[in-house]
Structure formats: C-alpha cells, structure tokens
Motif scaffolding. Structure first.
Motif, mmCIF file in Angstrom:
data_model
loop_
_atom_site.group_PDB
_atom_site.id
_atom_site.type_symbol
_atom_site.label_atom_id
_atom_site.label_comp_id
_atom_site.label_asym_id
_atom_site.label_seq_id
_atom_site.Cartn_x
_atom_site.Cartn_y
_atom_site.Cartn_z
ATOM 1 N N PHE A 57 -3.112 -4.214 -1.894
ATOM 2 C CA PHE A 57 -3.116 -3.692 -0.523
ATOM 3 C C PHE A 57 -3.984 -4.586 0.355
ATOM 4 C CE2 PHE A 57 -3.227 -0.718 2.915
ATOM 5 C CZ PHE A 57 -2.151 0.127 2.727
ATOM 6 N N ALA A 58 -5.137 -4.993 -0.153
ATOM 7 C CA ALA A 58 -6.036 -5.854 0.622
ATOM 8 C C ALA A 58 -5.417 -7.223 0.871
ATOM 9 C CB ALA A 58 -7.372 -6.002 -0.091
ATOM 10 N N LEU A 59 -4.713 -7.775 -0.104
ATOM 11 C CA LEU A 59 -4.066 -9.073 0.081
ATOM 12 C C LEU A 59 -3.082 -9.038 1.240
ATOM 13 C CD1 LEU A 59 -3.490 -10.042 -3.642
ATOM 14 C CD2 LEU A 59 -4.880 -11.316 -1.988
ATOM 15 N N VAL A 60 -2.325 -7.970 1.326
ATOM 16 C CA VAL A 60 -1.354 -7.842 2.412
ATOM 17 C C VAL A 60 -2.049 -7.493 3.728
ATOM 18 C CG1 VAL A 60 0.615 -6.510 3.263
ATOM 19 C CG2 VAL A 60 0.546 -7.229 0.879
ATOM 20 N N ALA A 61 -2.982 -6.564 3.661
ATOM 21 C CA ALA A 61 -3.618 -6.071 4.888
ATOM 22 C C ALA A 61 -4.468 -7.119 5.585
ATOM 23 C CB ALA A 61 -4.475 -4.841 4.563
ATOM 24 N N LYS A 105 -14.617 -2.647 1.812
ATOM 25 C CA LYS A 105 -15.484 -3.779 1.481
ATOM 26 C C LYS A 105 -14.667 -4.920 0.887
ATOM 27 C CE LYS A 105 -19.511 -5.259 -1.144
ATOM 28 N NZ LYS A 105 -19.070 -6.603 -1.008
ATOM 29 N N LEU A 106 -13.753 -4.592 -0.001
ATOM 30 C CA LEU A 106 -12.893 -5.604 -0.597
ATOM 31 C C LEU A 106 -12.117 -6.342 0.481
ATOM 32 C CD1 LEU A 106 -11.204 -7.036 -2.731
ATOM 33 C CD2 LEU A 106 -9.853 -4.959 -2.933
ATOM 34 N N ALA A 107 -11.506 -5.608 1.381
ATOM 35 C CA ALA A 107 -10.727 -6.229 2.452
ATOM 36 C C ALA A 107 -11.619 -7.114 3.328
ATOM 37 C CB ALA A 107 -10.036 -5.159 3.288
ATOM 38 N N GLU A 108 -12.799 -6.635 3.630
ATOM 39 C CA GLU A 108 -13.733 -7.435 4.430
ATOM 40 C C GLU A 108 -14.147 -8.694 3.678
ATOM 41 O OE1 GLU A 108 -16.765 -4.570 5.348
ATOM 42 O OE2 GLU A 108 -15.541 -3.635 6.924
ATOM 43 N N ARG A 150 4.615 -1.233 -4.865
ATOM 44 C CA ARG A 150 4.854 -0.219 -3.822
ATOM 45 C C ARG A 150 3.673 -0.143 -2.860
ATOM 46 N NH1 ARG A 150 6.724 3.677 -7.816
ATOM 47 N NH2 ARG A 150 4.961 4.952 -7.181
ATOM 48 N N ALA A 151 2.465 -0.223 -3.372
ATOM 49 C CA ALA A 151 1.286 -0.194 -2.499
ATOM 50 C C ALA A 151 1.301 -1.384 -1.547
ATOM 51 C CB ALA A 151 0.004 -0.181 -3.324
ATOM 52 N N ALA A 152 1.653 -2.561 -2.062
ATOM 53 C CA ALA A 152 1.722 -3.748 -1.202
ATOM 54 C C ALA A 152 2.813 -3.590 -0.151
ATOM 55 C CB ALA A 152 1.958 -4.996 -2.048
ATOM 56 N N GLN A 153 3.955 -3.015 -0.530
ATOM 57 C CA GLN A 153 5.034 -2.779 0.433
ATOM 58 C C GLN A 153 4.592 -1.810 1.522
ATOM 59 O OE1 GLN A 153 7.989 -1.506 -2.397
ATOM 60 N NE2 GLN A 153 8.936 -3.524 -2.497
ATOM 61 N N ILE A 154 3.859 -0.777 1.139
ATOM 62 C CA ILE A 154 3.351 0.183 2.124
ATOM 63 C C ILE A 154 2.379 -0.506 3.066
ATOM 64 C CG2 ILE A 154 1.916 2.253 2.387
ATOM 65 C CD1 ILE A 154 3.270 3.241 -0.252
ATOM 66 N N ALA A 155 1.565 -1.398 2.533
ATOM 67 C CA ALA A 155 0.621 -2.131 3.382
ATOM 68 C C ALA A 155 1.362 -2.963 4.423
ATOM 69 C CB ALA A 155 -0.272 -3.030 2.528
ATOM 70 N N HIS A 205 5.277 -9.014 9.294
ATOM 71 C CA HIS A 205 4.852 -10.381 9.549
ATOM 72 C C HIS A 205 5.259 -11.252 8.367
ATOM 73 C CE1 HIS A 205 2.351 -8.932 12.860
ATOM 74 N NE2 HIS A 205 1.979 -7.956 12.049
ATOM 75 N N GLU A 206 5.655 -12.496 8.656
ATOM 76 C CA GLU A 206 6.037 -13.407 7.573
ATOM 77 C C GLU A 206 4.902 -13.588 6.569
ATOM 78 O OE1 GLU A 206 7.949 -17.157 8.348
ATOM 79 O OE2 GLU A 206 8.854 -16.327 10.166
ATOM 80 N N ALA A 207 3.672 -13.644 7.061
ATOM 81 C CA ALA A 207 2.527 -13.830 6.168
ATOM 82 C C ALA A 207 2.372 -12.642 5.223
ATOM 83 C CB ALA A 207 1.254 -14.040 6.981
ATOM 84 N N GLU A 208 2.694 -11.442 5.696
ATOM 85 C CA GLU A 208 2.636 -10.257 4.821
ATOM 86 C C GLU A 208 3.708 -10.351 3.739
ATOM 87 O OE1 GLU A 208 0.866 -6.874 7.833
ATOM 88 O OE2 GLU A 208 3.015 -7.257 7.846
ATOM 89 N N GLU A 209 4.873 -10.817 4.138
ATOM 90 C CA GLU A 209 5.960 -11.002 3.169
ATOM 91 C C GLU A 209 5.538 -12.018 2.104
ATOM 92 O OE1 GLU A 209 9.931 -10.510 1.624
ATOM 93 O OE2 GLU A 209 8.838 -9.361 3.103
ATOM 94 N N ARG A 210 4.883 -13.095 2.523
ATOM 95 C CA ARG A 210 4.399 -14.095 1.562
ATOM 96 C C ARG A 210 3.328 -13.502 0.646
ATOM 97 N NH1 ARG A 210 4.863 -17.342 6.103
ATOM 98 N NH2 ARG A 210 2.617 -17.281 6.490
ATOM 99 N N ALA A 211 2.466 -12.651 1.199
ATOM 100 C CA ALA A 211 1.435 -12.007 0.373
ATOM 101 C C ALA A 211 2.093 -11.102 -0.665
ATOM 102 C CB ALA A 211 0.462 -11.219 1.244
ATOM 103 N N LEU A 212 3.135 -10.378 -0.272
ATOM 104 C CA LEU A 212 3.859 -9.537 -1.226
ATOM 105 C C LEU A 212 4.490 -10.393 -2.318
ATOM 106 C CD1 LEU A 212 5.044 -6.861 -2.229
ATOM 107 C CD2 LEU A 212 6.917 -7.186 -0.591
#
Length: 146
Positions: free
Chosen positions: A35-39, A77-80, A112-117, A125-132
């Motif tokens: 989730f953090a990778l995508v977010a 914290k992880l996301a930050e 699924r969590a990454a897709q929800i993110a 965003h294309e970058a989110e798709e790449r993160a997924l």
C-alpha cells in the motif's frame, strides 16, 4: 538492478525496526508495504490514501486482534519513510512484500491492497500502475486479471 550501499540499507532497516516490533505478522507488513509503495509514488501520502488503508485493515478479519491505531501510525511512518528516502524505503518495502510470495492467498491479499491504494484518491496514475507491477513482480503474480 542497482545494488544499494550497505549504509543506505542499514538506515532503512533502522527505520523499519519500530515497524517490525509493532507489526510482526509478515502478511500485515506486506500489505502495508504494498500500500505504501503505491501511495507514495507521487512523493506524498494523501489523507484519502491513509483513510483507505484504515478501511482495508478494518475489513480484514486477520487484523481484528491488532491495535488499529498502532497499525495506522506504523503505516503512516512507513509511508513517510518511503517518501523521505525512496530508494532505501522502496527496497525494504519490496522485501516485506516478497516475504509472502510463497503463500498465494496472502499474495492475493497484498495485490488487492495495492489495487485499492491505486484508486484511493480517485485517480489512476501511470506511476501507481508501475508500482503495482513492481509489487506483483515481487510476488510472482499478475495484476488486473492480466
């Protein structure tokens, strides 16, 4: 693939120490990592994304016994940390994701969590798709039914 200097990995591991102490279940760490990778692909964590993460964990029976407030603090914290040091943070997050690659049910939950993110802020965003794609590659699975 770029090899990270040992001091960068050491710094990232230190940042994860509190996370690991609070959340020891590998699938929980993997979900938060994905989730953090995508977010964080836009170098920011929108409040909608944090709320969506809260919704994801509140709907999963596996998380019922966890302190939800602590889990949310840990995710934030992880996301930050990923935003602060994208290279090291992403490397550690992907390590957490890979930890569940051998368990198809948990790997599916992570995807699924990454897709929800991706859809948390209502924009794709294309970058989110790449993160997924990166999360799926770490797990050895495909995404979006492809």
């Amino acid at each position: 693939m770029t090899t990270l200097p040992p001091e960068v990995i050491a710094d990232a591991r230190a940042a994860w120490a509190a996370y690991d102490a609070a959340i020891t279940e590998p699938h929980v760490q993997a979900i938060a990592g994905a989730f953090a990778l995508v977010a964080t692909v836009d170098a920011d964590v929108a409040e909608d994304e944090v709320r969506r993460f809260a919704q994801v964990v509140s709907l999963q029976p596996d998380f019922a016994r966890l302190d939800r407030l602590e889990l949310m603090r840990t995710f934030r914290k992880l996301a930050e940390d990923v935003v602060r040091d994208p290279v090291a943070g992403r490397a550690i997050a992907l390590e957490k994701v890979r930890a569940v690659a051998s368990d198809p049910a948990r790997a599916e939950l992570v995807v699924r969590a990454a897709q929800i993110a991706i859809v948390a802020d209502g924009k794709l965003h294309e970058a989110e798709e790449r993160a997924l794609e990166e999360v799926c590659a770490a797990l050895g699975v495909s995404h979006w039914g492809r």
